[in-house]
Scaffold this motif. Sequence first.
Motif, PDB file in Angstrom:
ATOM      1  N   ASP A   1       0.823  -1.212   0.000  1.00 31.65           N
ATOM      2  CA  ASP A   1       0.000   0.000   0.000  1.00 31.65           C
ATOM      3  C   ASP A   1       0.859   1.266   0.000  1.00 31.65           C
ATOM      4  OD1 ASP A   1       1.018  -0.234   2.538  1.00 31.65           O
ATOM      5  OD2 ASP A   1      -0.880   0.169   3.569  1.00 31.65           O
ATOM      6  N   GLY A   2       2.167   1.107  -0.223  1.00 30.36           N
ATOM      7  CA  GLY A   2       3.056   2.256  -0.280  1.00 30.36           C
ATOM      8  C   GLY A   2       3.245   2.759  -1.698  1.00 30.36           C
ATOM      9  N   TRP A   3       4.214   3.661  -1.861  1.00 31.75           N
ATOM     10  CA  TRP A   3       4.509   4.253  -3.165  1.00 31.75           C
ATOM     11  C   TRP A   3       6.005   4.170  -3.430  1.00 31.75           C
ATOM     12  CZ3 TRP A   3       1.324   5.885  -6.966  1.00 31.75           C
ATOM     13  CH2 TRP A   3      -0.027   6.108  -6.637  1.00 31.75           C
ATOM     14  N   CYS A   4       6.343   3.814  -4.659  1.00 33.84           N
ATOM     15  CA  CYS A   4       7.729   3.788  -5.112  1.00 33.84           C
ATOM     16  C   CYS A   4       7.884   4.850  -6.195  1.00 33.84           C
ATOM     17  CB  CYS A   4       8.080   2.402  -5.651  1.00 33.84           C
ATOM     18  SG  CYS A   4       9.812   2.199  -6.108  1.00 33.84           S
ATOM     19  N   ILE A   5       8.705   5.863  -5.948  1.00 33.52           N
ATOM     20  CA  ILE A   5       8.888   6.990  -6.855  1.00 33.52           C
ATOM     21  C   ILE A   5      10.234   6.830  -7.544  1.00 33.52           C
ATOM     22  CG2 ILE A   5       9.108   9.498  -7.000  1.00 33.52           C
ATOM     23  CD1 ILE A   5       7.293   9.674  -4.520  1.00 33.52           C
ATOM     24  N   LEU A   6      10.201   6.691  -8.875  1.00 34.06           N
ATOM     25  CA  LEU A   6      11.388   6.312  -9.631  1.00 34.06           C
ATOM     26  C   LEU A   6      11.692   7.301 -10.749  1.00 34.06           C
ATOM     27  CD1 LEU A   6      10.621   2.488 -10.028  1.00 34.06           C
ATOM     28  CD2 LEU A   6      12.129   3.566  -8.326  1.00 34.06           C
ATOM     29  N   ASN A   7      12.979   7.511 -11.006  1.00 35.06           N
ATOM     30  CA  ASN A   7      13.454   8.347 -12.104  1.00 35.06           C
ATOM     31  C   ASN A   7      13.291   7.576 -13.420  1.00 35.06           C
ATOM     32  OD1 ASN A   7      14.925   9.773 -13.997  1.00 35.06           O
ATOM     33  ND2 ASN A   7      16.707  10.082 -12.691  1.00 35.06           N
ATOM     34  N   ALA A   8      12.371   8.005 -14.252  1.00 33.43           N
ATOM     35  CA  ALA A   8      12.075   7.294 -15.496  1.00 33.43           C
ATOM     36  C   ALA A   8      13.181   7.420 -16.525  1.00 33.43           C
ATOM     37  CB  ALA A   8      10.765   7.827 -16.090  1.00 33.43           C
ATOM     38  N   ASP A   9      14.084   8.414 -16.352  1.00 32.18           N
ATOM     39  CA  ASP A   9      15.135   8.643 -17.345  1.00 32.18           C
ATOM     40  C   ASP A   9      16.395   7.826 -17.079  1.00 32.18           C
ATOM     41  OD1 ASP A   9      13.426  10.430 -18.527  1.00 32.18           O
ATOM     42  OD2 ASP A   9      14.319  12.193 -17.582  1.00 32.18           O
ATOM     43  N   ASP A  10      16.448   7.156 -15.950  1.00 35.65           N
ATOM     44  CA  ASP A  10      17.561   6.263 -15.631  1.00 35.65           C
ATOM     45  C   ASP A  10      17.040   4.837 -15.786  1.00 35.65           C
ATOM     46  OD1 ASP A  10      19.339   4.524 -14.164  1.00 35.65           O
ATOM     47  OD2 ASP A  10      20.201   6.291 -13.196  1.00 35.65           O
ATOM     48  N   HIS A  11      17.509   4.128 -16.814  1.00 32.56           N
ATOM     49  CA  HIS A  11      16.899   2.832 -17.123  1.00 32.56           C
ATOM     50  C   HIS A  11      17.081   1.822 -15.995  1.00 32.56           C
ATOM     51  CE1 HIS A  11      21.053   2.011 -18.478  1.00 32.56           C
ATOM     52  NE2 HIS A  11      20.766   0.742 -18.249  1.00 32.56           N
ATOM     53  N   ARG A  12      18.157   1.935 -15.240  1.00 26.01           N
ATOM     54  CA  ARG A  12      18.346   1.016 -14.117  1.00 26.01           C
ATOM     55  C   ARG A  12      17.356   1.310 -12.999  1.00 26.01           C
ATOM     56  NH1 ARG A  12      23.634   1.968 -15.949  1.00 26.01           N
ATOM     57  NH2 ARG A  12      24.707   0.067 -16.634  1.00 26.01           N
ATOM     58  N   VAL A  13      17.060   2.572 -12.805  1.00 26.61           N
ATOM     59  CA  VAL A  13      16.075   2.948 -11.788  1.00 26.61           C
ATOM     60  C   VAL A  13      14.666   2.586 -12.263  1.00 26.61           C
ATOM     61  CG1 VAL A  13      15.059   4.861 -10.504  1.00 26.61           C
ATOM     62  CG2 VAL A  13      17.534   4.773 -10.863  1.00 26.61           C
ATOM     63  N   ALA A  14      14.352   2.905 -13.502  1.00 29.57           N
ATOM     64  CA  ALA A  14      13.019   2.601 -14.026  1.00 29.57           C
ATOM     65  C   ALA A  14      12.716   1.108 -13.933  1.00 29.57           C
ATOM     66  CB  ALA A  14      12.914   3.073 -15.478  1.00 29.57           C
ATOM     67  N   ALA A  15      13.748   0.274 -14.111  1.00 26.51           N
ATOM     68  CA  ALA A  15      13.550  -1.178 -14.054  1.00 26.51           C
ATOM     69  C   ALA A  15      13.178  -1.664 -12.664  1.00 26.51           C
ATOM     70  CB  ALA A  15      14.820  -1.889 -14.518  1.00 26.51           C
ATOM     71  N   MET A  16      13.383  -0.836 -11.651  1.00 25.82           N
ATOM     72  CA  MET A  16      13.050  -1.231 -10.282  1.00 25.82           C
ATOM     73  C   MET A  16      11.539  -1.312 -10.064  1.00 25.82           C
ATOM     74  SD  MET A  16      15.918   0.918  -8.122  1.00 25.82           S
ATOM     75  CE  MET A  16      17.638   0.874  -8.628  1.00 25.82           C
ATOM     76  N   ALA A  17      10.761  -0.817 -11.014  1.00 22.13           N
ATOM     77  CA  ALA A  17       9.298  -0.920 -10.904  1.00 22.13           C
ATOM     78  C   ALA A  17       8.854  -2.365 -10.795  1.00 22.13           C
ATOM     79  CB  ALA A  17       8.636  -0.251 -12.111  1.00 22.13           C
ATOM     80  N   SER A  18       9.628  -3.262 -11.396  1.00 22.13           N
ATOM     81  CA  SER A  18       9.268  -4.685 -11.344  1.00 22.13           C
ATOM     82  C   SER A  18       9.749  -5.362 -10.070  1.00 22.13           C
ATOM     83  CB  SER A  18       9.870  -5.408 -12.558  1.00 22.13           C
ATOM     84  OG  SER A  18      11.289  -5.391 -12.504  1.00 22.13           O
ATOM     85  N   ARG A  19      10.450  -4.594  -9.207  1.00 21.78           N
ATOM     86  CA  ARG A  19      11.024  -5.193  -8.012  1.00 21.78           C
ATOM     87  C   ARG A  19      10.370  -4.681  -6.732  1.00 21.78           C
ATOM     88  NH1 ARG A  19      17.508  -5.342  -9.097  1.00 21.78           N
ATOM     89  NH2 ARG A  19      17.403  -6.488  -7.114  1.00 21.78           N
ATOM     90  N   THR A  20       9.205  -4.083  -6.867  1.00 22.80           N
ATOM     91  CA  THR A  20       8.515  -3.564  -5.686  1.00 22.80           C
ATOM     92  C   THR A  20       7.062  -4.000  -5.686  1.00 22.80           C
ATOM     93  OG1 THR A  20       8.016  -1.552  -4.420  1.00 22.80           O
ATOM     94  CG2 THR A  20       7.911  -1.376  -6.823  1.00 22.80           C
ATOM     95  N   ALA A  21       6.541  -4.204  -4.494  1.00 22.41           N
ATOM     96  CA  ALA A  21       5.117  -4.499  -4.351  1.00 22.41           C
ATOM     97  C   ALA A  21       4.294  -3.226  -4.276  1.00 22.41           C
ATOM     98  CB  ALA A  21       4.899  -5.337  -3.094  1.00 22.41           C
ATOM     99  N   ALA A  22       4.979  -2.083  -4.108  1.00 21.23           N
ATOM    100  CA  ALA A  22       4.284  -0.805  -3.930  1.00 21.23           C
ATOM    101  C   ALA A  22       3.769  -0.270  -5.265  1.00 21.23           C
ATOM    102  CB  ALA A  22       5.233   0.201  -3.294  1.00 21.23           C
TER     103      ALA A  22
END
Length: 483
Positions: free
Chosen positions: A235-256
């Motif tokens: 039920d949390g939020w993960c805020i990611l830099n979309a312009d850094d491909h390594r950071v953007a890929a972390m979207a698949s590594r969170t339940a938030a």
Amino acid sequence: MIRQAVTLPPSWANAQIGPVVTDSREVTPGSLFVALTGERTDGHRFLADVVTRGAAAALVSPEKLTALASNLDTVARPWRLIEPAQAQTLATVPPDACLLIAVDDPLFALQRVAVYHRQMFTPTVIGITGSVGKTSTKEVVAAVCSRRLRTLKSQRSFNSEVTLPATLLGLTADHQVAVLEMGMWAAGEIRFLATLARPQIGIVTNVGPSHLERLGSIEAIANAKAELPESLPADGWCILNADDHRVAAMASRTAARVLTYGYAPNADVRLLDVVSHGLYGIELTVGYEGQSHRLTTPLIGRHHAYTALAAIAAGLVLGLDWDAIAEGLREPGEQLRLRIVPGQHGTTIIDDTYNAAPLSTIAALQVLAETKGRRIAVLGEMLELGAASVEGHQQVGAAAATMADVLVAVGRQAHTMAEAARSAGMPAEQILVCDNNEAAINLLNRYIQPGDHLLIKGSRGVQMETIVAALQATTRNDTGEIA
């Protein structure tokens, strides 16, 4: 071993203890001092000074006291060693005494107390990590949050297993939000910090070669930073830099739930335009849910658009309105990473000496490029780049050739930067090499002229701030102006 509680007399029942410090020089009346054992020194050596300065209590290792704190007997102020392993009473202890609380491991004890204290309150905790920009992002996120919410933030760069617990102990029932910076020394550390702080919102700014020397590869650094997204609740939020491909890929590594920011067309909080006003800040247009918003901030440099976007995203997930977000961006608090200070002989110093990596140094050079007058880049070594050290210094040298009029390269990698600048087209007479900070100071004292702008930057370990101190204007003329 069965541990028994210490019995407190009524006079101690409402005792206020804090803040928590690990440096004896920062002890003030009422502080809790944690005596840590490090590679270079041991906090137990300074207990006499800690007691004298008025600390209310100290967490100590009893086996260290005899060897390292024998001078305690010379202190005039009363103190008592409290051993929770034994039944004790403080009824006979003077209320003004310093309590030396014996624990097996002072750091572990500090962390356990911080976890207990954190569980007593229910703020929304925001954790921030990334290779560069953590502290600036923390400051601006906290500034936005504090427009409408009572906010606690990490002091300075308190982002380690020692300093983050100290920040957590500053939580009170009044705080609605806590904004915490999370750094790392090795894999697993961010995950550990998340177990202490229990963040509901996580922000990852970027992944770069900082700490490459210790972690070995960019992929290992990305995995270490991803420990924050992986620690967030569903039920949390993960805020990611979309312009850094390594950071953007972390979207698949969170339940938030995920909210992205950046220039990318698919970014949720999208940067549509940014205008730099040099040393007077930036103006940005941000698109969100089909609407655009024009905002200004005194943060210096186009790269700080990312700092602002991360803070905007945090404000949005907290339900803040755009007026509150705009107010926070206009007054972002301390800008620890970059200061504008008057220099000697009518010069202006861009002091960005807190730390350095290729990405942040090139961003600082972009700030220098937007100034008037002669632009002098005084660049020291960037540490902890490991196998990427030569390439990183070459990138910075080449960038200096296009964004500075003069390069003053300092330290062990000076020739690497200088050669790269020369190869990129900077005339040889505009490239100056100094072996150390003292040589740079002596050279610049003879070289600088009125109207010059000097960018001074390098890793924390090379102490480029000594150059700033030597060149900074410290006297005033008859009109009261700094000279």
